[in-house]
Design an enzyme around this catalytic site. Structure first.
Site, PDB file in Angstrom:
ATOM      1  N   SER B 127      -7.353  -6.256  -6.493  1.00 54.32           N
ATOM      2  CA  SER B 127      -7.069  -7.626  -6.911  1.00 54.32           C
ATOM      3  C   SER B 127      -8.360  -8.381  -7.273  1.00 54.32           C
ATOM      4  O   SER B 127      -9.139  -7.892  -8.087  1.00 54.32           O
ATOM      5  CB  SER B 127      -6.277  -8.317  -5.797  1.00 54.32           C
ATOM      6  OG  SER B 127      -5.851  -9.583  -6.196  1.00 54.32           O
ATOM      7  N   ASP B 330       3.307  -4.319 -10.986  1.00 52.99           N
ATOM      8  CA  ASP B 330       2.581  -5.553 -10.645  1.00 52.99           C
ATOM      9  C   ASP B 330       2.473  -6.439 -11.880  1.00 52.99           C
ATOM     10  O   ASP B 330       2.019  -5.984 -12.929  1.00 52.99           O
ATOM     11  CB  ASP B 330       1.178  -5.187 -10.152  1.00 52.99           C
ATOM     12  CG  ASP B 330       0.303  -6.408  -9.944  1.00 52.99           C
ATOM     13  OD1 ASP B 330       0.838  -7.498  -9.638  1.00 52.99           O
ATOM     14  OD2 ASP B 330      -0.940  -6.280 -10.074  1.00 52.99           O
ATOM     15  N   HIS B 384       1.140  -4.883  -6.616  1.00 51.04           N
ATOM     16  CA  HIS B 384      -0.220  -5.412  -6.792  1.00 51.04           C
ATOM     17  C   HIS B 384      -1.224  -4.717  -5.873  1.00 51.04           C
ATOM     18  O   HIS B 384      -2.317  -4.343  -6.298  1.00 51.04           O
ATOM     19  CB  HIS B 384      -0.192  -6.919  -6.522  1.00 51.04           C
ATOM     20  CG  HIS B 384      -1.489  -7.589  -6.802  1.00 51.04           C
ATOM     21  ND1 HIS B 384      -2.155  -7.447  -7.995  1.00 51.04           N
ATOM     22  CD2 HIS B 384      -2.247  -8.412  -6.039  1.00 51.04           C
ATOM     23  CE1 HIS B 384      -3.280  -8.168  -7.950  1.00 51.04           C
ATOM     24  NE2 HIS B 384      -3.355  -8.748  -6.776  1.00 51.04           N
TER      25      HIS B 384
END
Lengths: 407, 407
Positions: B127, B330, B384
Site C-alpha cells: 500500500s 483491489d 489490497h
C-alpha cells in the site's frame, strides 16, 4: 407420449395457494432438476461431509427460492435425471422438441393440479436453458393466445447466465478475461488489433491473430470457467465415463476435497441412486436408470442457434416480465455477453444501471430495467449457476423481483 | 535520535542463520507493523471469536512468511503503533524523513544484531509503503556504495498493491471497475470518449465528462475498495475518533459481524492495549501511548509524488531483485496501474505473462519477469493487502521468490 418426464415439485413455504409457480429447467443439456434443487434454489442441500458409504445427509438451505415460490424442477430433455423413454425414437430430442415437451408437461401438470392454475406462472432456468426457456415460454404464450385450455396464468420468465447468442458469448470471453486480470494488457491490445475484435470467426491465415489467440488459450487453460476464483478440481465421480481427460492423466483419480464444489456433486450421485431415496422420490424400479447429475450421453441435437428472437417476441411484443441475471465471475457465459445481446435489441431503458443492496454492508450487484419489463442484473461474486455461489444475493433478487419490488 | 522506533522481530522458523531478513514497513501511513504481523504475514493471528472483555486469543498462521524468513516489522513513521517522540519536532515526519529513519533503524538494528548481517536483506511493504520502501532500499544501497559500516547484504525489495504513481492509480480505477462488472458498458464507453481517457485532470467545463464521472462515483460508492467482493462494514472500533462518517449516521455504531475483517481489527485494539501484552512486547509504560492499528492523526507530510525513479535506479541501474505483487480484486491500487507504471518504464521482458500454480487445482495468479530482475505478479482473488485475503497463494509466492525459484 413416448417419453416419461420426471420432476420434483416443492410447495412454497410461504403461501402456496398465492405464491408464483416456477417451472425450472436445468441446463447442460442433460443436468437433472435435482441439481438445481440440491445445489442452487431448492430447500434441501447436501451436507458436505466425508463420504463413508452411507447415505449422504441433507440440510436445509436458508436461501431456498421455495420460501417465496412453488417450484417444479423438471428433468428435461428426455434421458436427463430420471426422465426416460422406452423407445429409441422417444429417447431422441432436440432443443425444439424438448421445449415442446416441457410446454406439454406443464400444461398437463396444471391440468392435474388445477389448484395452481391461478398462481402466477414463470418459466426459469440457467446456462443452456437460455435456449429452451424462451421457447417454452413462447409456446405457453401461444397456447394462451390460441385459447388452449387450461388457460395458463403466464407472467414471465427468468434466466441466469443464459446461453442466448453463441457468437456473442464466445467473443466476450476474451474482454471478460482481460477485465478480470487474466490477460496482460499487451496481449489483449494486440489481439484486439490483430483479430479486429472478432475472436470467433478467425481467418486461419491471419497468423498474428491466431498467435495471440494461442497465447490467450494458454493463459485461460486451467481456470475454473464456472467461477474464475474457485479451484478447478478433478471431476471425480464414481462413473468412469464421466472422468474426463484431465483426471485420466492423474491416475488414480482423486476424490475432490471439500474446497471443491464437485465433492457435493459426488455426494449427490450416492444420494440419488440410493434405493430408499429413489423409492421416496417415486422413481420407477425397472428398468433401473442410473441417476447422474449431468448426463453427457443424451441422444440430443441442439438445433437452435440463438434465442434472441424469442426474447424480442416475449419482452417487446408481449411485454411479459423477464429477469436476466448474471453471476459476474462466470467465464462460460460472461455478463458482458448478456449485456451485449440485450444492448443489440435496442430496448428502451426505464431505470438506469445502478447498484442494488442485499443489506447495509453488501452490494448484491448492478441492475438496469427496460420499458418492456425486462430486468438485467449482475450477481456480484456469482459464478455460472449464481445461486450456488451467492445464495443470499440470489434469493434477495428473486424475492424482490417476484413481488414486483425494484432490486 | 528524537524518535523512538518500536518494532517486532520474528525469527525464521526454518533456518534463521541463513534465511533472508525482511524489513517490513506497513502502509497507511500510520498502520502499525503489528497489523502486518497479525493480519498478513506474521506467525500469529487473532482468533475470530465474540469479544467478551477478556484478552482476545491468538492462533497460528499456517502461511506465515516467517516460515522462510526473519522479519522485522517496524512501526513507522513516528507516531505509528508504539513508535513515539518526546519532542514536537521529533513527532513530525515526511515520506523522505521517515524513509531516512527506517534506513538508520535497520543499520542500527543490524549493528546490534550482527549475527544477521550476512543474511540476505530485503525491504518489503504494501500500500502506501510503495512510496517509502523504494527510498529506504535506495538509502541502503547508497550506504553500501559509500562503504558505510556495517555493510548491509541488500538483495532486493518487494511490494504489494503499492502506491507508486498516484495519477496512474487514480486513473486506473475506472477501467478496473468496468472490467470487474461494476460499470455498464455504455457508461464506460461514454466516459472514455467524453473524458478522453483521463479521469483525473478533468476540465470542470467538460460537462459530459463530469456527468459521466458523477454517475461512475455513484456506482462505486459503497463498494469495499480493499476487495470489491467483500462486504463494506462500519469501521467500528472503540476509538470514537476512528468512527467515520458512514458509521456516525448509524448511531450507535454497530459491532461488525464476523464476516467483516474489521472484527479482527477491533480485537487487535483490545489485544495490543492489554497491559500484559504490552509488557510482553516491552512497550514503555510512561507516557502510555494507546495502540491503534492505523492512526490517522500523524503529524505527517507526504512529500513524494511518485516512486518510479527509485524503481528505475534500483531495478535497472543496480539490478536488485524486486517483486511487485497485486491482489487483483483491489480497487485502491488496482493491478492495472502497477502493470501500467512498469510498462511505462520499458523494461525488457525475460519471461512472458503466464499463469503460476499454487497446487494442481489452483492458479495463484499471473506473472511476468523482466531482465532487470523484477517480477510482477497478480494474486488471483487477492485484495489490497493480498496475504490477508489469499494467504496460501502469497506464502507460495514469497517462498519461491526468496529461494530464486520461478513462480
Amino acid at each position: 407420449m413416448m417419453c416419461n418426464s420426471s420432476y420434483y415439485f416443492v410447495k412454497s413455504e410461504n403461501n402456496p395457494t398465492k405464491d408464483p409457480l416456477i417451472l425450472w429447467l436445468n441446463g447442460g443439456p442433460g443436468c437433472s432438476g435435482l441439481s438445481a434443487l440440491l445445489f442452487e434454489i431448492g430447500p434441501l442441500q447436501l451436507k458436505i461431509a466425508k463420504y463413508n458409504g452411507s447415505l449422504p445427509a441433507l440440510e436445509l438451505n436458508p436461501n431456498s427460492w421455495t420460501k417465496v415460490a412453488n417450484i417444479v424442477f423438471l428433468d428435461s430433455p428426455v434421458g436427463t435425471g430420471f426422465s426416460y423413454s422406452t423407445t429409441s425414437q422417444g429417447s431422441y430430442s432436440t432443443t425444439t422438441t424438448s421445449a415442446q415437451q416441457s410446454c406439454s408437461f406443464i400444461r398437463k401438470w396444471l391440468a392435474d393440479h388445477p389448484e395452481f392454475l391461478s398462481n402466477p406462472l414463470y418459466v426459469g432456468g440457467d446456462s443452456f436453458s437460455g435456449l429452451t426457456v424462451p421457447i417454452v415460454t413462447q409456446h405457453i404464450s401461444d397456447g394462451i393466445e390460441f385459447g388452449i385450455k387450461p388457460l395458463l396464468n403466464l407472467k414471465g420468465y427468468l434466466l441466469g447466465n443464459a446461453l442466448t447468442d453463441g457468437y456473442l458469448e464466445m467473443n466476450s470471453k476474451i474482454p471478460f478475461a482481460y477485465g478480470m486480470g487474466i490477460l496482460s494488457n499487451e496481449l489483449f491490445e494486440s489481439a484486439k488489433k490483430n483479430c479486429g475484435g472478432d475472436y470467433v470467426n478467425v481467418d486461419p491465415s491471419n497468423v498474428q491473430c491466431t498467435n495471440d489467440l494461442d497465447a490467450i488459450t494458454l493463459d485461460i487453460l486451467g481456470l475454473n470457467y464456472e467461477h474464475i476464483l474457485e479451484p478447478l478440481c478433478v471431476f471425480a465421480t464414481p462413473k468412469p465415463k464421466e472422468i474426463n481427460f484431465s483426471s485420466i492423466i492423474r491416475s488414480p483419480p482423486h476424490t475432490p476435497g471439500f474446497e471443491c464444489r464437485n465433492y457435493g456433486y459426488m455426494l449427490s450421485y450416492y444420494w440419488a441412486n440410493d434405493d430408499g431415496v429413489r423409492n421416496a422420490l417415486k422413481v420407477r424400479k425397472e428398468p433401473r436408470q442410473e441417476w447422474m447429475r449431468c448426463s453427457n450421453d443424451l441422444n440430443y441435437l441442439s438445433d437452435v442457434r440463438s434465442s434472441t428472437s424469442y426474447h424480442v417476441y416475449l419482452s417487446s411484443k408481449r411485454r411479459y416480465r423477464s429477469l436476466m441475471y448474471s453471476g459476474d465471475h462466470d467465464m462460460r457465459i460472461p455478463f458482458l455477453s448478456t449485456q451485449a445481446w440485450i444492448r443489440s435489441l435496442n430496448y428502451s431503458i426505464s431505470n438506469e444501471w445502478r447498484k442494488w443492496r442485499v443489506d447495509a454492508h453488501t452490494i448484491g450487484g448492478y441492475t438496469r430495467t427496460y420499458t418492456n419489463n425486462m430486468t438485467f442484473t449482475t450477481i456480484k461474486g456469482g459464478g455460472h449457476t449464481a445461486p450456488e455461489y451467492r445464495p443470499k444475493e440470489c434469493f434477495t433478487m428473486v424475492k424482490r423481483w417476484l413481488s414486483y419490488e425494484p432490486l
